[in-house]
Scaffold this motif. Structure first.
Motif, PDB file in Angstrom:
ATOM      1  N   VAL A 106       0.863  -1.179   0.000  1.00 40.70           N
ATOM      2  CA  VAL A 106       0.000   0.000   0.000  1.00 40.70           C
ATOM      3  C   VAL A 106       0.904   1.236   0.000  1.00 40.70           C
ATOM      4  O   VAL A 106       1.650   1.465   0.957  1.00 40.70           O
ATOM      5  CB  VAL A 106      -0.925   0.030   1.237  1.00 40.70           C
ATOM      6  CG1 VAL A 106      -1.824   1.265   1.179  1.00 40.70           C
ATOM      7  CG2 VAL A 106      -1.767  -1.233   1.306  1.00 40.70           C
ATOM      8  N   LEU A 107       0.847   2.010  -1.064  1.00 40.27           N
ATOM      9  CA  LEU A 107       1.647   3.228  -1.163  1.00 40.27           C
ATOM     10  C   LEU A 107       0.826   4.399  -0.620  1.00 40.27           C
ATOM     11  O   LEU A 107      -0.214   4.766  -1.180  1.00 40.27           O
ATOM     12  CB  LEU A 107       2.042   3.498  -2.613  1.00 40.27           C
ATOM     13  CG  LEU A 107       3.034   2.510  -3.235  1.00 40.27           C
ATOM     14  CD1 LEU A 107       3.277   2.851  -4.702  1.00 40.27           C
ATOM     15  CD2 LEU A 107       4.343   2.508  -2.468  1.00 40.27           C
ATOM     16  N   ALA A 108       1.298   4.965   0.484  1.00 37.25           N
ATOM     17  CA  ALA A 108       0.644   6.123   1.102  1.00 37.25           C
ATOM     18  C   ALA A 108       1.723   7.104   1.545  1.00 37.25           C
ATOM     19  O   ALA A 108       1.725   7.583   2.682  1.00 37.25           O
ATOM     20  CB  ALA A 108      -0.216   5.680   2.274  1.00 37.25           C
ATOM     21  N   ALA A 109       2.654   7.385   0.634  1.00 37.97           N
ATOM     22  CA  ALA A 109       3.844   8.175   0.977  1.00 37.97           C
ATOM     23  C   ALA A 109       3.558   9.652   1.180  1.00 37.97           C
ATOM     24  O   ALA A 109       4.425  10.387   1.657  1.00 37.97           O
ATOM     25  CB  ALA A 109       4.912   7.998  -0.108  1.00 37.97           C
ATOM     26  N   GLY A 110       2.364  10.118   0.810  1.00 35.55           N
ATOM     27  CA  GLY A 110       2.018  11.512   1.071  1.00 35.55           C
ATOM     28  C   GLY A 110       2.573  12.468   0.031  1.00 35.55           C
ATOM     29  O   GLY A 110       2.758  12.110  -1.134  1.00 35.55           O
ATOM     30  N   ALA A 299      -2.761   2.073  -3.727  1.00 40.82           N
ATOM     31  CA  ALA A 299      -2.262   3.421  -3.428  1.00 40.82           C
ATOM     32  C   ALA A 299      -3.408   4.270  -2.916  1.00 40.82           C
ATOM     33  O   ALA A 299      -4.565   4.113  -3.348  1.00 40.82           O
ATOM     34  CB  ALA A 299      -1.632   4.055  -4.675  1.00 40.82           C
ATOM     35  N   CYS A 300      -3.097   5.152  -1.980  1.00 42.85           N
ATOM     36  CA  CYS A 300      -4.120   6.027  -1.413  1.00 42.85           C
ATOM     37  C   CYS A 300      -3.473   7.304  -0.906  1.00 42.85           C
ATOM     38  O   CYS A 300      -2.245   7.404  -0.817  1.00 42.85           O
ATOM     39  CB  CYS A 300      -4.882   5.316  -0.285  1.00 42.85           C
ATOM     40  SG  CYS A 300      -3.837   4.670   1.043  1.00 42.85           S
ATOM     41  N   GLY A 301      -4.287   8.276  -0.576  1.00 42.16           N
ATOM     42  CA  GLY A 301      -3.753   9.550  -0.112  1.00 42.16           C
ATOM     43  C   GLY A 301      -3.289  10.433  -1.256  1.00 42.16           C
ATOM     44  O   GLY A 301      -3.769  10.319  -2.395  1.00 42.16           O
ATOM     45  N   ASP A 302      -2.312  11.289  -0.980  1.00 36.79           N
ATOM     46  CA  ASP A 302      -1.873  12.274  -1.961  1.00 36.79           C
ATOM     47  C   ASP A 302      -1.140  11.672  -3.149  1.00 36.79           C
ATOM     48  O   ASP A 302      -1.028  12.328  -4.192  1.00 36.79           O
ATOM     49  CB  ASP A 302      -0.958  13.305  -1.280  1.00 36.79           C
ATOM     50  CG  ASP A 302      -1.723  14.203  -0.322  1.00 36.79           C
ATOM     51  OD1 ASP A 302      -2.973  14.171  -0.355  1.00 36.79           O
ATOM     52  OD2 ASP A 302      -1.074  14.929   0.455  1.00 36.79           O
ATOM     53  N   VAL A 303      -0.604  10.466  -3.041  1.00 38.50           N
ATOM     54  CA  VAL A 303       0.126   9.871  -4.164  1.00 38.50           C
ATOM     55  C   VAL A 303      -0.801   9.161  -5.145  1.00 38.50           C
ATOM     56  O   VAL A 303      -0.345   8.683  -6.180  1.00 38.50           O
ATOM     57  CB  VAL A 303       1.200   8.870  -3.669  1.00 38.50           C
ATOM     58  CG1 VAL A 303       2.232   9.560  -2.804  1.00 38.50           C
ATOM     59  CG2 VAL A 303       0.563   7.697  -2.931  1.00 38.50           C
ATOM     60  N   ALA A 304      -2.093   9.073  -4.835  1.00 40.77           N
ATOM     61  CA  ALA A 304      -3.021   8.316  -5.669  1.00 40.77           C
ATOM     62  C   ALA A 304      -4.019   9.243  -6.356  1.00 40.77           C
ATOM     63  O   ALA A 304      -4.588  10.142  -5.724  1.00 40.77           O
ATOM     64  CB  ALA A 304      -3.768   7.289  -4.823  1.00 40.77           C
ATOM     65  N   ALA A 305      -4.206   9.029  -7.652  1.00 44.29           N
ATOM     66  CA  ALA A 305      -5.256   9.717  -8.401  1.00 44.29           C
ATOM     67  C   ALA A 305      -6.499   8.840  -8.353  1.00 44.29           C
ATOM     68  O   ALA A 305      -6.665   7.920  -9.149  1.00 44.29           O
ATOM     69  CB  ALA A 305      -4.814   9.967  -9.839  1.00 44.29           C
ATOM     70  N   VAL A 306      -7.370   9.114  -7.388  1.00 43.60           N
ATOM     71  CA  VAL A 306      -8.551   8.287  -7.142  1.00 43.60           C
ATOM     72  C   VAL A 306      -9.740   8.878  -7.888  1.00 43.60           C
ATOM     73  O   VAL A 306     -10.067  10.063  -7.689  1.00 43.60           O
ATOM     74  CB  VAL A 306      -8.859   8.216  -5.633  1.00 43.60           C
ATOM     75  CG1 VAL A 306     -10.076   7.325  -5.373  1.00 43.60           C
ATOM     76  CG2 VAL A 306      -7.645   7.700  -4.874  1.00 43.60           C
ATOM     77  N   PRO A 307     -10.407   8.115  -8.727  1.00 45.09           N
ATOM     78  CA  PRO A 307     -11.573   8.647  -9.447  1.00 45.09           C
ATOM     79  C   PRO A 307     -12.645   9.130  -8.478  1.00 45.09           C
ATOM     80  O   PRO A 307     -12.955   8.471  -7.483  1.00 45.09           O
ATOM     81  CB  PRO A 307     -12.059   7.439 -10.271  1.00 45.09           C
ATOM     82  CG  PRO A 307     -10.878   6.539 -10.379  1.00 45.09           C
ATOM     83  CD  PRO A 307     -10.103   6.723  -9.115  1.00 45.09           C
ATOM     84  N   ASP A 308     -13.181  10.303  -8.766  1.00 42.04           N
ATOM     85  CA  ASP A 308     -14.256  10.865  -7.945  1.00 42.04           C
ATOM     86  C   ASP A 308     -15.585  10.418  -8.538  1.00 42.04           C
ATOM     87  O   ASP A 308     -16.052  10.961  -9.539  1.00 42.04           O
ATOM     88  CB  ASP A 308     -14.149  12.386  -7.933  1.00 42.04           C
ATOM     89  CG  ASP A 308     -15.097  13.031  -6.931  1.00 42.04           C
ATOM     90  OD1 ASP A 308     -16.003  12.332  -6.432  1.00 42.04           O
ATOM     91  OD2 ASP A 308     -14.924  14.228  -6.643  1.00 42.04           O
ATOM     92  N   LEU A 309     -16.194   9.442  -7.917  1.00 41.92           N
ATOM     93  CA  LEU A 309     -17.445   8.894  -8.440  1.00 41.92           C
ATOM     94  C   LEU A 309     -18.603   9.866  -8.304  1.00 41.92           C
ATOM     95  O   LEU A 309     -19.629   9.701  -8.983  1.00 41.92           O
ATOM     96  CB  LEU A 309     -17.782   7.582  -7.716  1.00 41.92           C
ATOM     97  CG  LEU A 309     -16.736   6.461  -7.862  1.00 41.92           C
ATOM     98  CD1 LEU A 309     -17.210   5.191  -7.147  1.00 41.92           C
ATOM     99  CD2 LEU A 309     -16.436   6.161  -9.319  1.00 41.92           C
ATOM    100  N   GLU A 310     -18.483  10.856  -7.438  1.00 40.30           N
ATOM    101  CA  GLU A 310     -19.526  11.873  -7.300  1.00 40.30           C
ATOM    102  C   GLU A 310     -19.421  12.927  -8.403  1.00 40.30           C
ATOM    103  O   GLU A 310     -20.393  13.626  -8.686  1.00 40.30           O
ATOM    104  CB  GLU A 310     -19.414  12.554  -5.939  1.00 40.30           C
ATOM    105  CG  GLU A 310     -19.493  11.600  -4.754  1.00 40.30           C
ATOM    106  CD  GLU A 310     -20.831  10.890  -4.692  1.00 40.30           C
ATOM    107  OE1 GLU A 310     -21.845  11.527  -5.033  1.00 40.30           O
ATOM    108  OE2 GLU A 310     -20.858   9.704  -4.312  1.00 40.30           O
ATOM    109  N   ASN A 311     -18.234  13.057  -9.008  1.00 33.49           N
ATOM    110  CA  ASN A 311     -17.994  13.999 -10.103  1.00 33.49           C
ATOM    111  C   ASN A 311     -17.234  13.270 -11.203  1.00 33.49           C
ATOM    112  O   ASN A 311     -15.997  13.353 -11.267  1.00 33.49           O
ATOM    113  CB  ASN A 311     -17.186  15.209  -9.624  1.00 33.49           C
ATOM    114  CG  ASN A 311     -17.908  15.990  -8.551  1.00 33.49           C
ATOM    115  OD1 ASN A 311     -18.880  16.682  -8.820  1.00 33.49           O
ATOM    116  ND2 ASN A 311     -17.435  15.867  -7.316  1.00 33.49           N
ATOM    117  N   PRO A 312     -17.933  12.507 -12.039  1.00 34.05           N
ATOM    118  CA  PRO A 312     -17.276  11.691 -13.065  1.00 34.05           C
ATOM    119  C   PRO A 312     -16.327  12.521 -13.932  1.00 34.05           C
ATOM    120  O   PRO A 312     -16.614  13.660 -14.291  1.00 34.05           O
ATOM    121  CB  PRO A 312     -18.453  11.155 -13.887  1.00 34.05           C
ATOM    122  CG  PRO A 312     -19.609  11.178 -12.941  1.00 34.05           C
ATOM    123  CD  PRO A 312     -19.400  12.381 -12.078  1.00 34.05           C
TER     124      PRO A 312
END
Length: 638
Positions: A106-110, A299-312
């Motif tokens: 899990v990459l959460a390096a910030g 990956a999570c946090g600032d290093v991850a580009a997580v899709p915003d399902l509320e704003n496709p």
């Protein structure tokens, strides 16, 4: 069957929440390891209160070992990840290397400070992403106010009491708001020249303060700042930073010793080395926070580009709220991938509102969409922080109570120096130390020991922003660990080592006949107090490769400011050279020895290999500046 190995890189909001949730879900059925440079989780939203003296530093930290009892903590920084072999190579706090094997990573390096190509910013500014930077800023601001109060020059007083903050987002707005209150409280005890008060400037190219927030909250924050005396300038930023101040984009030059860089953040550069699909420096993941094509990598946090399902079509912003929620979802999906939890769940969020602490009882908040200001907003803001903190709630509340009834303690602890917290660093949470292990950045970069020491104690310093003039890196930091090899005076023959105590006190080394040549100590050996390794040493006349010899000797000139002073310069009838070992007269004196027959001295101390700047000097603060001293021309305090 062996237990699966889960490795989490980083213990910020995302990494800490991932580890805590995984520990609860797996209940000992998996090996969970956290790799982090520090042994604590840092609650970043309260960092401005640490810089302003409201909270003690430990109040905003939570021990990882105490709060994650079933999780193994490894101190270090990730250097390289081998995705095919499922191994991670890291460097420990003392320079030792290590390797960790994983089944799930899990990459959460910030994130780190965001840099812009503006001349002088990297040299003269400091960020605000870690505890060392907050401690440095508190000391620096206190020092500037105290020096300004003792100054007889109106220009110097005004420059020292002008603090420039760039970036009107959450961090910059809170730093400026708390900073103005902090310095105003100080000048009540240390009055400045008549008619002067500390001046805080908040700059941003955006059209309004807090552009990412609701316009009503933005207007509230802007009003509070201006009423408090903060010079808010929107549509304006820094064009160039110098040792005397900052040049603004509107053409005005502002004399200042402080430049705080709160422009924003960028993902930790570790993820760039993976060669995986990226989105503006962030690792692309699916809604389950897993990297496509790599079922073992999350990956999570600032290093991850997580899709915003509320704003496709968009990605979740890099905020602490999202990172905290990412961690919970990442932990649940990692456990599900190992068969230790339920079904996978995508990341969805609902906006619960925002809070901005403006110091004292003032704040701006919109919990659940209800816009608040003044005392109600302040109460909601502090209540939110107490609820969100994973520990230290009673201690934080106690500090708030004490701050309300007692004056703040404004003292310089001197624990963090300017060069310890460079703006351009991959680890803002770790202060650099002399002779420390190599970092991911170049060892000779400006964050190295001595790179801004001159800026810490005089007029015109750099740093923490203080645009201040660091001297040319030609002289070692006197009395600092890791300041270079032993000093040698012209004509003294073989070099003799000086003790660190002698170096710190500025005492010359007494010549010891027959002591033989000495070896140059490495920076790390000097910092750790180790003797020079090896046997036999190196004669002073044998210069290391790439080191420029002293001039005016067979090969150059003696290093300036060495104990014993310069030799006489061939003036007719001149005096003999003072304090030279052996009492030899100066060149061209009757009975004197020719300068060409003198032994070649060792190279000037502190000269690194080509391409690496040498440390700068340290100027003592307990000695007043001498305007007639030519070596005092680049004074400054950062």
């Amino acid at each position: 069957m062996s237990r699966p190995r889960i490795l989490i890189v980083g213990a910020g909001f995302a990494g800490y929440r991932t580890a805590r949730t995984l520990s609860r879900i797996t209940r000992g059925r998996a090996h969970i390891t956290v790799l982090n440079p520090t042994d604590y989780f840092l609650y970043l939203p309260l960092l401005p209160q640490v810089a302003a003296g409201v909270l003690e530093p430990r109040r905003v930290t939570v021990s990882l070992s105490d709060s994650l009892p079933d999780v193994r903590l490894v101190l270090g920084e990730a250097e390289r990840i081998d995705l095919d072999d499922r191994t991670l190579h890291y460097t420990g706090p003392e320079g030792e290397g290590g390797t960790l094997v994983y089944d799930r990573l899990v990459l959460a390096a910030g994130s780190v400070n965001k840099l812009l190509p503006i001349p002088g910013v990297a040299e003269h500014a400091h960020g605000f992403r870690g505890l060392p930077e907050a401690l440095y800023l508190r000391d620096h601001v206190t020092r500037q106010v105290e020096l300004a109060a003792a100054s007889d020059d109106p220009g110097t007083c005004a420059a020292r009491c002008t603090f420039v903050v760039v970036g009107a987002g959450y961090t910059g707005t809170e730093v400026a708001a708390h900073g103005q209150m902090f310095t105003d409280a100080q000048v009540r005890r240390h009055p400045l020249r008549r008619g002067m008060r500390p001046r805080w400037m908040l700059l941003d190219v955006a059209p309004r303060v807090l552009p990412e927030m609701d316009e009503k909250l933005s207007a509230t924050a802007d009003r509070v700042l201006r009423e408090r005396g903060v010079d808010v300038r929107m549509g304006t930023s820094v064009k160039e930073a110098t040792h005397d101040g900052v040049l603004l984009t509107d053409g005005e030059f502002v004399e200042s010793r402080t430049l705080v860089w709160c422009v924003g953040v960028r993902p930790d550069p570790l993820v760039e080395s993976l060669g995986l699909p990226m989105e503006k420096g962030r690792l692309l993941v699916d809604p389950h926070l897993r990297v496509p094509g790599r079922p073992e990598l999350f990956a999570c946090g600032d290093v991850a580009a997580v899709p915003d399902l509320e704003n496709p079509g968009s990605y979740t912003p890099m905020t602490a709220q999202h990172a905290w929620r990412h961690g919970k979802v990442a932990a649940e999906n990692v456990a599900a991938s190992l068969g230790l939890g339920g079904a996978r769940t995508p990341y969805r969020h609902r906006d619960l509102g925002f809070v901005v602490d403006l110091g004292g009882v003032k704040a701006a908040a919109n919990p659940l969409g209800v816009t608040l200001s003044g005392v109600p907003a302040g109460a909601v803001t502090r209540g939110y922080h107490l609820a969100a903190m994973p520990g230290n709630r009673v201690r934080v509340a106690a500090d708030w109570l004490l701050d309300a009834v007692l004056p703040r303690q404004a003292v310089q602890l001197g624990l963090v120096r300017s060069w310890s917290v460079p703006l351009d660093t991959s680890s803002p949470e770790v202060a650099r130390v002399p002779g420390g292990p190599g970092q991911r950045q170049d060892a000779g970069a400006r964050s190295g020991p001595g790179a801004a020491l001159a800026a810490d104690t005089g007029d015109g310093g750099t740093g923490g922003g203080g645009p201040g003039g660091a001297r040319s890196h030609e002289e070692p930091a006197k009395g600092q660990p890791g300041s270079g090899p032993p000093q040698v005076r012209p004509g003294s023959g073989a070099a003799e080592p000086r003790t660190e105590w002698e170096t710190a006190k500025g005492r010359p080394t007494a010549g010891r006949p027959g002591s033989g040549p000495t070896e140059l100590r490495t920076e790390a050996e000097t910092a750790k107090g180790r003797p020079a390794a090896g046997s036999g040493g190196r004669p002073a006349g044998n210069r290391p490769a790439g080191v420029e010899p002293a001039r005016n000797q067979p090969g150059g000139e003696p290093a300036r400011n060495q104990p014993g002073g310069e030799p006489a310069r061939n003036q007719p009838g001149g005096e003999p050279a003072k304090n030279q070992p052996g009492g030899e007269p100066a060149k061209n004196q009757p009975g004197g020895e020719s300068a060409k027959e003198r032994p070649v001295p060792a190279p000037p101390p502190g000269r690194p290999p080509p391409g690496h700047p040498a440390p700068g000097p340290v100027k003592r603060t307990d000695v007043p500046d001498d305007p007639d001293d030519p070596d005092d021309s680049a004074k400054g305090d950062s």
